[in-house]
Design an enzyme around this catalytic site. Structure first.
Site, PDB file in Angstrom:
ATOM      1  N   CYS A   2      41.767 -21.112  20.013  1.00 23.43           N
ATOM      2  CA  CYS A   2      40.683 -20.603  19.173  1.00 23.43           C
ATOM      3  C   CYS A   2      41.205 -19.458  18.305  1.00 23.43           C
ATOM      4  O   CYS A   2      41.772 -18.498  18.831  1.00 23.43           O
ATOM      5  CB  CYS A   2      39.534 -20.114  20.053  1.00 23.43           C
TER       6      CYS A   2
ATOM      7  N   SER B 261       9.969 -33.474   1.512  1.00 27.54           N
ATOM      8  CA  SER B 261      11.180 -33.769   0.754  1.00 27.54           C
ATOM      9  C   SER B 261      11.452 -35.268   0.860  1.00 27.54           C
ATOM     10  O   SER B 261      10.653 -36.004   1.411  1.00 27.54           O
ATOM     11  CB  SER B 261      12.343 -32.949   1.276  1.00 27.54           C
TER      12      SER B 261
ATOM     13  N   LYS C 269      14.234 -39.119 -11.078  1.00 18.17           N
ATOM     14  CA  LYS C 269      14.097 -37.893 -10.287  1.00 18.17           C
ATOM     15  C   LYS C 269      14.575 -36.738 -11.150  1.00 18.17           C
ATOM     16  O   LYS C 269      15.774 -36.578 -11.389  1.00 18.17           O
ATOM     17  CB  LYS C 269      14.940 -38.005  -9.019  1.00 18.17           C
TER      18      LYS C 269
ATOM     19  N   ARG D 147       7.055 -25.003  -3.822  1.00 16.13           N
ATOM     20  CA  ARG D 147       7.100 -25.726  -2.572  1.00 16.13           C
ATOM     21  C   ARG D 147       7.405 -24.806  -1.388  1.00 16.13           C
ATOM     22  O   ARG D 147       6.867 -24.970  -0.309  1.00 16.13           O
ATOM     23  CB  ARG D 147       8.159 -26.833  -2.634  1.00 16.13           C
TER      24      ARG D 147
ATOM     25  N   GLU E  60      10.857 -44.213 -10.420  1.00 15.82           N
ATOM     26  CA  GLU E  60      10.735 -43.219 -11.494  1.00 15.82           C
ATOM     27  C   GLU E  60      11.911 -42.263 -11.438  1.00 15.82           C
ATOM     28  O   GLU E  60      12.465 -42.021 -10.374  1.00 15.82           O
ATOM     29  CB  GLU E  60       9.409 -42.463 -11.388  1.00 15.82           C
TER      30      GLU E  60
ATOM     31  N   ALA F 270       0.837  -1.204   0.000  1.00 12.48           N
ATOM     32  CA  ALA F 270       0.000   0.000   0.000  1.00 12.48           C
ATOM     33  C   ALA F 270       0.874   1.258   0.000  1.00 12.48           C
ATOM     34  O   ALA F 270       0.603   2.220  -0.727  1.00 12.48           O
ATOM     35  CB  ALA F 270      -0.910  -0.012   1.216  1.00 12.48           C
TER      36      ALA F 270
HETATM   37  S1  IVH Z   1       8.034 -37.370  -4.712  1.00 11.90           S
HETATM   38  C1  IVH Z   1       6.593 -37.277  -0.601  1.00 11.90           C
HETATM   39  N1  IVH Z   1       8.855 -37.934  -7.135  1.00 11.90           N
HETATM   40  O1  IVH Z   1      12.582 -34.142  -5.472  1.00 11.90           O
HETATM   41  C2  IVH Z   1       7.210 -37.354  -1.938  1.00 11.90           C
HETATM   42  N2  IVH Z   1       9.758 -36.020  -6.064  1.00 11.90           N
HETATM   43  O2  IVH Z   1      14.049 -34.317  -2.981  1.00 11.90           O
HETATM   44  C3  IVH Z   1       7.944 -36.120  -2.321  1.00 11.90           C
HETATM   45  N3  IVH Z   1      11.342 -34.747  -7.416  1.00 11.90           N
HETATM   46  O3  IVH Z   1      10.541 -31.937  -3.653  1.00 11.90           O
HETATM   47  C4  IVH Z   1       8.279 -35.965  -3.711  1.00 11.90           C
HETATM   48  N4  IVH Z   1      11.241 -36.035  -9.191  1.00 11.90           N
HETATM   49  O4  IVH Z   1      10.797 -31.586  -6.187  1.00 11.90           O
HETATM   50  C5  IVH Z   1       8.960 -37.102  -6.093  1.00 11.90           C
HETATM   51  N5  IVH Z   1       9.492 -38.534  -9.263  1.00 11.90           N
HETATM   52  C6  IVH Z   1       9.579 -37.711  -8.245  1.00 11.90           C
HETATM   53  C7  IVH Z   1      10.420 -36.557  -8.268  1.00 11.90           C
HETATM   54  C8  IVH Z   1      10.481 -35.745  -7.146  1.00 11.90           C
HETATM   55  C9  IVH Z   1      11.786 -34.945  -8.657  1.00 11.90           C
HETATM   56  C10 IVH Z   1      11.773 -33.654  -6.516  1.00 11.90           C
HETATM   57  C11 IVH Z   1      10.638 -32.930  -5.843  1.00 11.90           C
HETATM   58  C12 IVH Z   1      10.877 -33.086  -4.367  1.00 11.90           C
HETATM   59  C13 IVH Z   1      12.340 -33.373  -4.323  1.00 11.90           C
HETATM   60  C14 IVH Z   1      12.691 -34.131  -3.068  1.00 11.90           C
END
Ligand code: IVH
Length: 699
Positions: free
Chosen positions: A425, A89, A125, A146, A123, A41
């Site tokens: 130290c 995470s 990452k 996030r 899967e 504001a």
């Molecule tokens: S599952 C409770 N699946 O990795 C499950 N995360 O290190 C939480 N990420 O914050 C996430 N590929 O940004 C999941 N196939 C995948 C992923 C994945 C990348 C990232 C995601 C998460 C971070 C955790």
């Protein structure tokens, strides 16, 4: 109506120049330094005044006036979004052994027989940034980052520009559906973007992940739209019809894999190369296969994510702090690089620990510029004989701090000497000693040591402790040097002392009326403090966030905690015994606590703080009508579920689980073959439940 009608042309010109300067300053604070001093504001008021003057005196309008720069007033940053279910995470595993442990832990927790198969969905990452998409009535209404997992930023406008993200869903999708996934950029698109950025003299991104994050954090969504971003979905958050999301026409057993299939059916992209595996060997084969195919995948992946396929098992497994027990990330091997170690510096931490840090000639490892590495401790330096001037191999794995793994001896300069580890130290000169069995040398200076005092203050105001905005690390250092803040109490007396200060804070360089006001507001907002955060803020060695919470839950109020601490000097006494009974508190943590409360200087600070702030009694997080909320339980004997699961279940219901029976125990749940604990409960007259009675009580 013209509010400025009576402003003379002279005055208008002067005020115009002043406003342009101010607005530019606030734009810079906001956009470049992420440190705004004005509320939305207040900022808008400045802009409106400028617009009014320019409307009255059009001759003052210049091409570079803030009123003429891209469209309307830029949206001020991103709104905060509270996640309806936290975004978690993942824990990591780095080897076959650690993966074995992960699977074994699940088997033990669920008490599954050896021959029962645990299906795991694996899967890739993807290395991007996680995002939650909220659909209501099958329309995309909100997209959020996030953030810290509890609160993220509203990036809806920007996510609307990503082609992979469906804006509407088919009729059979549930009414409320929150899809979670990863926003990323392909490697070829990243290279092209950097080339274009370079031609335009703009910022170069370090890696595709940073480029994706930078593109999403654009206030102008036209810029986001011009970048090639993608999204793949890996899970769901809040849903109105969980059964519909996790099952298919063929099967009513809810599975993680069905979630993926449904998301795909509703128009989301999901990761390629995912599969369901049943054995450790199959998982390892898949891991090696994807690792070898890594270079051919058009986007960066940094590991494989494993998830327990059965959702009923996921629910039972639950979470430990911020990561699920039912998932983990199998990280790819660390990346390495060779560089020169220019110096070894010794840092002194909050508890006096001397920590050696290697200063390096900057080098890129796995897309990130590295100029420091951890050397762990004195033994590590001696064992690897790491010396200043050495050429070293460093490695970086995920978000872990880079490490020195090897010294290249053939590159060592002829005049090099072993590193003399200091026994005093480097900050305060006090003796630094190593206690038996401790790998770490510590400064004995206590609060006399500037480094320890400053680090403790930083800890006190840090996010999980008092979380005082505006008192960042730099300001704490500065105020400590200037003797404005020497102890936590001084933080809360600062405002009262301010007008006697020479100069008062508002007149210091970089400060103003508004930032001073904001600082005091931030401090005053913390005069009510939750007991668990207060205990954590004290920075006692071994008392981390989780242990502080246990102490708070056990003693309930600060007064009660202090009273007990007053009695713990007697190591044979009941108070000390009870302290040791608390989960997570071993002899080392107990001794640190006792010593902290016995110290005169600390007592003085605690007294000073209590005069300034109110420490709220601890509320046991209650599942509203749980009959065991706030109660203390002890499990003994063998139960049909594992001990860990029983404990996790009780804690979810707001109960405390203790390791031994005392007068304060409310219930003992005795399984088969219960022994001495059952006997003790009977002696003390504590209520004893069978497992069946326990299940009846809580279900
Ligand atoms: S599952 C409770 N699946 O990795 C499950 N995360 O290190 C939480 N990420 O914050 C996430 N590929 O940004 C999941 N196939 C995948 C992923 C994945 C990348 C990232 C995601 C998460 C971070 C955790």
């Amino acid at each position: 109506m013209n509010a400025l009608f009576d402003l003379s042309a002279e005055d208008a010109k002067a005020r115009h120049a002043q406003l342009v300067k101010e607005i530019r300053r606030h734009d810079a604070l906001y956009y470049q330094q992420d440190a705004p001093e004005l509320s939305d504001a207040e900022y808008d008021a400045l802009r409106r005044e400028l617009e009014q003057i320019e409307a009255d005196y059009p001759a003052l309008v210049k091409a570079d006036s803030p009123t003429q720069t891209v469209g309307a007033a830029p949206a001020k940053g991103f709104k905060k979004v509270h996640h309806s279910t936290p975004m978690l995470s993942l824990s990591n595993v780095f080897s076959e052994e650690e993966l074995t442990d992960f699977l074994e832990r699940i088997r033990r927790f669920l008490k599954l027989p050896e021959d029962e198969t645990i299906e795991i969905l694996a899967e890739p990452k993807i290395d991007g940034l996680s995002c939650a998409l909220r659909y209501e009535d099958r329309k995309l209404v909100l997209a959020a980052t996030r953030g810290d997992g509890v609160e993220g930023e509203d990036i809806t406008a920007n996510v609307m520009t990503i082609a992979d993200v469906p804006k509407t869903l088919p009729q059979d999708a549930p009414e409320i559906l929150e899809v979670r996934g990863e926003i990323y950029m392909r490697r070829d698109e990243f290279v092209a973007l950097n080339a274009a950025q370079e031609r335009a003299g703009e910022k170069i991104f370090a890696n595709p992940r940073n480029a994706a994050a930078g593109s999403i954090r654009q206030l102008d969504s036209a810029v986001t739209a011009s970048r090639n971003l993608h999204f793949f979905a890996y899970g769901v958050g809040e849903v109105s019809d969980p059964q519909a999301v996790a099952t298919t026409a063929e099967s009513a057993t809810p599975l993680q894999f069905y979630i993926i299939q449904n998301l795909k059916r509703w128009g989301f992209s999901v990761a390629e190369k995912m599969g369901v595996f049943e054995t450790l060997d199959a998982l390892m084969d898949n891991y090696r296969f994807i690792l070898s195919a890594r270079a051919d995948i058009p986007y960066d992946i940094d590991g494989i994510v494993y998830k327990v396929n059965r959702l009923d098992w996921q629910a039972r497994l639950g979470f430990v702090s911020r990561a699920p027990r039912w998932a983990t990330a199998h990280k790819f091997p660390a990346e390495r690089a060779v560089t020169k170690l220019t110096a070894i510096e010794i840092q002194v931490g909050r508890t006096g620990a001397l920590t050696p840090v290697a200063r390096l000639e900057s080098i890129t490892v796995g897309g990130v510029v590295v100029s420091n590495a951890t050397l762990h401790n004195e033994d590590e330096i001696a064992r690897k004989d790491i010396r200043e001037g050495d050429t070293v191999v460093i490695q970086r794995a995920g978000d872990v701090i880079p490490q020195v793994v090897e010294v290249l001896l053939d590159k060592r300069p002829a005049d090099s000497k072993p590193f003399p580890y200091p026994d005093h130290c480097p900050v305060c000169g006090s003796l630094a000693i190593r206690e038996e069995g401790d790998a770490i040398r510590r400064c004995t200076g206590g609060l006399v040591c500037r480094a320890q005092a400053v680090e403790r203050l930083k800890h006190f105001v840090s996010r999980l402790a008092f979380d005082i905005e505006g008192l960042g690390a730099k300001i704490i250092e500065q105020f400590y040097e200037e003797e404005l803040i020497r102890s936590p109490v001084d933080i809360f007396t600062l405002e009262a002392r301010n007008d006697t200060l020479e100069p008062p804070i508002r007149e210091k360089e970089g400060w103003g009326e508004l930032s001073e006001k904001n600082l005091f507001a931030a401090i005053n907002a913390r005069r009510e403090m939750a007991l668990n955060r207060f205990i954590y803020a004290l920075g006692i060695r071994h008392i981390g966030e989780a242990t502080a919470k246990r102490l708070a839950a056990t003693y309930g109020s600060f007064e009660a905690l202090e009273e007990v601490m007053g009695k713990t000097q007697d190591r044979e006494g009941a108070a000390y015994g009870e302290l040791l009974n608390i989960e997570d508190i071993g002899p080392a943590a107990a001794d640190e606590l006792v010593a902290f409360f016995a110290e005169a200087h600390n007592q003085e600070i605690l007294k000073g703080l209590q005069a300034q702030i109110r420490i709220q009694p601890y509320d046991t997080p209650k599942s509203a009508d749980s009959p065991v909320a706030g109660k203390t339980l002890v499990f003994t004997g063998s139960l049909s579920i594992s001990r860990s699961e029983a404990k996790a279940q009780a804690e979810r219901l707001g109960a405390k689980v203790a390791g031994s029976v005392s007068k304060k125990t409310d219930y003992v749940i005795a399984g088969e073959d219960a022994g001495s604990k059952l006997k003790k409960a009977q002696e003390l007259g504590v209520t004893v439940l069978t497992e069946e009675e326990w299940i009846a009580l809580v279900s």
